[in-house]
Write an enzyme that holds these catalytic residues in place. Sequence first.
Site, PDB file in Angstrom:
ATOM      1  N   HIS A   1       0.854  -1.180   0.000  1.00  0.00           N
ATOM      2  CA  HIS A   1       0.000   0.000   0.000  1.00  0.00           C
ATOM      3  C   HIS A   1       0.896   1.239   0.000  1.00  0.00           C
ATOM      4  CE1 HIS A   1       1.090   0.110   4.229  1.00  0.00           C
ATOM      5  NE2 HIS A   1       0.562  -1.082   4.406  1.00  0.00           N
TER       6      HIS A   1
ATOM      7  N   GLY B  79       1.855   3.119   2.274  1.00  0.00           N
ATOM      8  CA  GLY B  79       2.865   3.146   3.322  1.00  0.00           C
ATOM      9  C   GLY B  79       4.157   2.507   2.858  1.00  0.00           C
ATOM     10  N   HIS B  80       4.045   1.368   2.161  1.00  0.00           N
ATOM     11  CA  HIS B  80       5.233   0.723   1.604  1.00  0.00           C
ATOM     12  C   HIS B  80       5.869   1.593   0.512  1.00  0.00           C
ATOM     13  CE1 HIS B  80       2.879  -2.914   3.018  1.00  0.00           C
ATOM     14  NE2 HIS B  80       4.050  -3.120   3.592  1.00  0.00           N
TER      15      HIS B  80
ATOM     16  N   GLY C  32       9.232   1.613   8.765  1.00  0.00           N
ATOM     17  CA  GLY C  32       8.277   2.658   9.119  1.00  0.00           C
ATOM     18  C   GLY C  32       8.089   2.820  10.601  1.00  0.00           C
TER      19      GLY C  32
ATOM     20  N   LYS D 290       5.448   3.325  12.271  1.00  0.00           N
ATOM     21  CA  LYS D 290       4.258   2.693  12.854  1.00  0.00           C
ATOM     22  C   LYS D 290       4.677   1.519  13.731  1.00  0.00           C
ATOM     23  CE  LYS D 290       1.629  -0.056  10.415  1.00  0.00           C
ATOM     24  NZ  LYS D 290       1.643  -1.326  11.217  1.00  0.00           N
TER      25      LYS D 290
ATOM     26  N   SER E  40      -1.488  -3.381   6.025  1.00  0.00           N
ATOM     27  CA  SER E  40      -2.150  -4.451   5.276  1.00  0.00           C
ATOM     28  C   SER E  40      -3.324  -5.027   6.054  1.00  0.00           C
ATOM     29  CB  SER E  40      -1.142  -5.557   4.952  1.00  0.00           C
ATOM     30  OG  SER E  40      -0.113  -5.053   4.128  1.00  0.00           O
TER      31      SER E  40
END
Length: 270
Positions: A29, A31-32, A140, A142, A179
Amino acid sequence: MILIKNKAELSKYLPRSQLAFVPTMGNLHEGHIALIKHAQKYNSPTICSIFVNKLQFGPNEDFDKYPRTLNQDIDLLEKNHCDFLFIPDEEHFKEIKLYRADSALSKILCGAIRPTHFDGVVSVLHWLVKLIRPTYLFMGQKDFQQIKIVERFMAMHFAQVQLIEVPTEREADGVAKSSRNNLLTATQRKLAPRLYQVLLNATSMIENKNIDEITKFVNDELNQAGFDVDYVEIKSRLNLLDPNPSMSDAILLCAARLGEVRLIDNIFIK
């Protein structure tokens, strides 16, 4: 983009110059892609890996449910000019040596609930980094606990590799891109933004409330909203093990479930 499926092809295609590496489990997505774009700023060929790592899934976790979207992933990486994609099959698991994550860091926060998770992460990461030999590794924010564990692991095993921390990519409503968001029902997805909203609200309390009051506020707000909270904690972002974190370098971390889907998020407290 060159697709690479085994060690022989890695040796054949990868340059001996600097490499920027983004490890993933697929179902990619934005983010990747943010990680890929950040990697491209380092003026080195970029390589992404897609490998659904069963070693980091515990009993009764969602390994079989984890979304697998390889064709879409390949298209997305090609559109964003990734140079190489490493997609080893599950036969490679027999090559992976088991390593232990830092015993103290891996027992707190997510590790208290998923005791073998970070061992699985560092084991597969060791295997990938040894094969790819990157100059830079991108992860990341997160997964902040994971970053701190990998940081310590890399210092012990691959000190020459530079770990680059990339800010969390969010949806327009604030939900951290993951995901696992694809596993949420429509009703749960409408509720999911509340997690980040509550964390943001909590940061405004730092001048008037202590740590226990802030974490209780987050826990209570999320429970009332319909989340099942695993943990809410304030830690030092320099050292997650510091028992007396200073608010000047603190991070508020949370894991909470909507049904069977476990969401994690964090926010720096300025």
